[in-house]
Design a protein around this motif. Structure first.
Motif, PDB file in Angstrom:
ATOM      1  N   ALA A  86       0.837  -1.206   0.000  1.00 21.91           N
ATOM      2  CA  ALA A  86       0.000   0.000   0.000  1.00 21.91           C
ATOM      3  C   ALA A  86       0.866   1.248   0.000  1.00 21.91           C
ATOM      4  CB  ALA A  86      -0.923  -0.015   1.212  1.00 21.91           C
ATOM      5  N   ARG A  87       1.948   1.219   0.765  1.00 20.66           N
ATOM      6  CA  ARG A  87       2.837   2.388   0.833  1.00 20.66           C
ATOM      7  C   ARG A  87       3.486   2.654  -0.518  1.00 20.66           C
ATOM      8  NH1 ARG A  87       8.200   2.933   1.804  1.00 20.66           N
ATOM      9  NH2 ARG A  87       8.390   0.707   2.258  1.00 20.66           N
ATOM     10  N   PHE A  88       3.926   1.592  -1.187  1.00 22.53           N
ATOM     11  CA  PHE A  88       4.534   1.767  -2.507  1.00 22.53           C
ATOM     12  C   PHE A  88       3.528   2.322  -3.505  1.00 22.53           C
ATOM     13  CE2 PHE A  88       8.403  -0.213  -1.331  1.00 22.53           C
ATOM     14  CZ  PHE A  88       9.311  -0.011  -2.376  1.00 22.53           C
ATOM     15  N   MET A  89       2.263   1.936  -3.336  1.00 22.93           N
ATOM     16  CA  MET A  89       1.218   2.410  -4.242  1.00 22.93           C
ATOM     17  C   MET A  89       0.645   3.753  -3.822  1.00 22.93           C
ATOM     18  SD  MET A  89      -0.924  -1.084  -5.028  1.00 22.93           S
ATOM     19  CE  MET A  89      -0.300  -2.317  -6.162  1.00 22.93           C
ATOM     20  N   LYS A  90       1.202   4.301  -2.708  1.00 22.57           N
ATOM     21  CA  LYS A  90       0.744   5.581  -2.160  1.00 22.57           C
ATOM     22  C   LYS A  90      -0.750   5.535  -1.810  1.00 22.57           C
ATOM     23  CE  LYS A  90       4.236   8.230  -4.703  1.00 22.57           C
ATOM     24  NZ  LYS A  90       5.184   8.129  -3.573  1.00 22.57           N
ATOM     25  N   ILE A  91      -1.148   4.409  -1.222  1.00 25.91           N
ATOM     26  CA  ILE A  91      -2.521   4.227  -0.757  1.00 25.91           C
ATOM     27  C   ILE A  91      -2.499   4.053   0.758  1.00 25.91           C
ATOM     28  CG2 ILE A  91      -4.534   2.677  -0.794  1.00 25.91           C
ATOM     29  CD1 ILE A  91      -3.758   1.941  -3.671  1.00 25.91           C
ATOM     30  N   ASP A  92      -3.359   4.770   1.451  1.00 29.64           N
ATOM     31  CA  ASP A  92      -3.472   4.608   2.900  1.00 29.64           C
ATOM     32  C   ASP A  92      -4.204   3.287   3.168  1.00 29.64           C
ATOM     33  OD1 ASP A  92      -4.284   4.629   5.581  1.00 29.64           O
ATOM     34  OD2 ASP A  92      -4.368   6.814   5.632  1.00 29.64           O
ATOM     35  N   PRO A  93      -3.522   2.288   3.770  1.00 33.53           N
ATOM     36  CA  PRO A  93      -4.171   0.989   3.982  1.00 33.53           C
ATOM     37  C   PRO A  93      -5.373   1.080   4.910  1.00 33.53           C
ATOM     38  CG  PRO A  93      -2.106   1.099   5.191  1.00 33.53           C
ATOM     39  CD  PRO A  93      -2.151   2.298   4.296  1.00 33.53           C
ATOM     40  N   GLU A  94      -5.332   2.014   5.857  1.00 34.41           N
ATOM     41  CA  GLU A  94      -6.470   2.186   6.753  1.00 34.41           C
ATOM     42  C   GLU A  94      -7.689   2.660   5.965  1.00 34.41           C
ATOM     43  OE1 GLU A  94      -8.324   1.931  10.428  1.00 34.41           O
ATOM     44  OE2 GLU A  94      -6.183   1.549  10.102  1.00 34.41           O
ATOM     45  N   GLU A  95      -7.488   3.617   5.066  1.00 33.45           N
ATOM     46  CA  GLU A  95      -8.589   4.108   4.245  1.00 33.45           C
ATOM     47  C   GLU A  95      -9.085   3.019   3.293  1.00 33.45           C
ATOM     48  OE1 GLU A  95      -7.506   7.643   2.214  1.00 33.45           O
ATOM     49  OE2 GLU A  95      -7.230   8.833   4.041  1.00 33.45           O
TER      50      GLU A  95
END
Length: 493
Positions: free
Chosen positions: A439-448
């Motif tokens: 998720a971090r590599f994809m710039k996505i907040d995993p919590e969201e």
């Protein structure tokens, strides 16, 4: 520095000569030189009638664009004339010299350093007429505010408020809009023009929203906002919230609130935070307003407990926050610059490191991972830890490495299937940590992302419930195949 010149400031009162004190009148009769701030005052005509010469500064008002420049020029001219003549000059101004009179303050600041003696004599202030004509007693609680620089943070509905220097309808409009941040639109206010001046005085009772529609504003105009008689307006202030929480925690308050400790309401703070987030996610301003209030209550409640223990108060909390915000934004409140958000964040981090050094914390001796709160939600904490490690180069070179790691951790979880629960928990945690990395590599907040999936799951499951209900069935009367069919339908809705 020896005093070689003298300025005497006197107040002419707010009305005609009948409101001028005998001492001031005697001073004017014996003065060698008299300067009036303005001839726009009832006493000026009386002075002329008695054959007393004077000079005025009215021309400066026409030449200078701001009142601050006018007052500065008047003070400078008075000081120059006092030094040049070497004799006492009398400076006469409307009202009382020390009430809403900027030139007096400037003279107080400048005269000592210039070796000029300064004497200030009283006079009836416009406040005397305000108390008399509006008919309220200032002992009940009173504040005087400047209409040209009114700020809603100054307002206290439990005090009588007099707003001075409402020179024109434009100022009245600004005053109205500021007052309406706290007071209802139809709150009764009073406007007084030329109070105490026979034949010119007028007092108007109007609803607040009509304040700038009234005619007659000028140098002798005041606005009186009566103090609130009920707690309805006080309930719009932070002071009232603090008072209510203190009452709830008092011996005469609520038994449940009195029993609470930091530990007992710890989970409330977390729960209320998530309810705020839910209102934000739902784009629900009404709900957000309520939930932010519930969250604020938790802050005030914890501060009240420490207030009772003598550790700190909510005022200390606010002071610390204000000072930190100012200190960490030197590009706003100081001389440092920041051209974009990245540079502003860099300033913030540098100042944080400096603060740690001042506290005796050596940044070089701390772990790179320090500063991540222990009790953060696990997904969010994993992101924070990974970002800190990545800053020093401990990171995958590309996305493929992350995918490979997820495959590896999934295989290890499968292989641990027959092991004890602790081993399974460990392997599952490793897999989740690797997914967070993705998720971090994809710039996505995993919590969201997970929150959105949870919401999607709820919507689709509720669709299944509704379909069963429409068909007169319960979960006991259906099977997985039927529910899966409804699930697929829900995906298309």
């Amino acid at each position: 520095m020896p005093v070689s010149a003298q300025i005497t400031v006197v107040g002419l009162g707010t009305g005609d000569e009948n409101q001028m004190t005998l001492g001031i009148w005697n001073k004017l009769q014996t003065a060698a030189r008299i300067f009036l701030r303005t001839e726009e005052h009832p006493v000026a005509g009386y002075i002329r009638k008695k054959g007393i010469a004077y000079e005025s500064f009215d021309e400066i008002y026409k030449q200078s664009p701001t009142f601050e420049e006018v007052y500065g020029q008047i003070a400078a001219l008075l000081m120059e004339e006092a030094v040049r003549s070497g004799e006492e000059i009398v400076y006469a101004l409307p009202g009382h010299p020390s009430v809403a009179e900027r030139t007096t303050q400037i003279l107080r600041e400048r005269c000592p350093d210039a070796g000029i003696g300064l004497e200030i004599l009283g006079g009836e202030s416009f406040l005397d007429q305000a108390f008399l004509r509006f008919g309220f007693d200032p002992i009940e609680g009173f504040q005087l505010l400047d209409g040209t620089a009114l700020d809603s943070a100054q307002l206290n509905p439990m005090l009588h408020t007099v707003v001075a220097q409402v020179y024109d309808s434009f100022t009245a409009s600004d005053v109205k809009l500021t007052l309406m941040e706290l007071y209802p639109d139809d709150y009764k206010v009073y406007v007084g023009h030329a109070l105490g001046i026979a034949g010119e005085e007028s007092i108007h009772e109007i609803p607040l929203f009509e304040l700038d529609r009234l005619n007659g504003y000028g140098n002798l105009s005041l606005v009186w906002v009566p103090k609130a008689e009920t707690n309805e307006l006080a309930n719009r202030t932070f002071a009232r919230l603090k008072e209510i929480v203190a009452i709830l925690r008092s011996p005469e308050g609520c038994p449940w609130d009195r029993e609470q400790t930091h530990a007992s309401i710890r989970s409330n703070l977390i729960e209320e935070t998530y309810e705020v987030l839910e209102a934000i996610d739902d784009d629900d301003p009404v709900g957000m307003c309520e939930e932010l209030g519930d969250l604020l209550l938790q802050v005030v409640m914890h501060a009240q407990m420490e207030d009772e223990a003598g550790s700190f108060t909510i005022v200390d909390v606010i002071q610390g926050l204000n000072e930190k915000l100012i200190r960490r934004h030197p590009h706003v409140f100081g001389e440092r610059s920041a051209q974009d958000a990245e540079e502003a964040l860099s300033n913030w981090q540098q100042i944080k490191q400096e603060e740690k050094r001042k506290r005796g914390e050596a940044p070089g001796q701390q772990s790179v991972l320090s500063g991540v709160p222990r009790d953060l939600p696990a997904l969010y904490k994993a992101v924070k830890l990974q970002k800190k490690a990545a800053k020093v180069g401990f990171d995958w070179p590309d996305l493929q490495g992350v995918y490979d790691k997820i495959t590896e951790e999934l295989q290890e979880l499968k292989e641990a299937h027959n092991q004890d629960s602790e081993a399974l928990k460990s392997e599952l945690g490793d897999l989740l940590f690797a997914v967070v990395n993705l998720a971090r590599f994809m710039k996505i907040d995993p919590e969201e992302a997970l929150t959105a999936t949870n919401r999607k799951f709820v919507q689709r499951f509720e669709y299944i419930e509704n379909q069963l209900r429409l068909n007169g069935k319960t979960f006991d009367q259906t099977d997985l195949q039927e529910m899966e069919a409804y699930w697929q339908e829900a995906k298309k809705v």
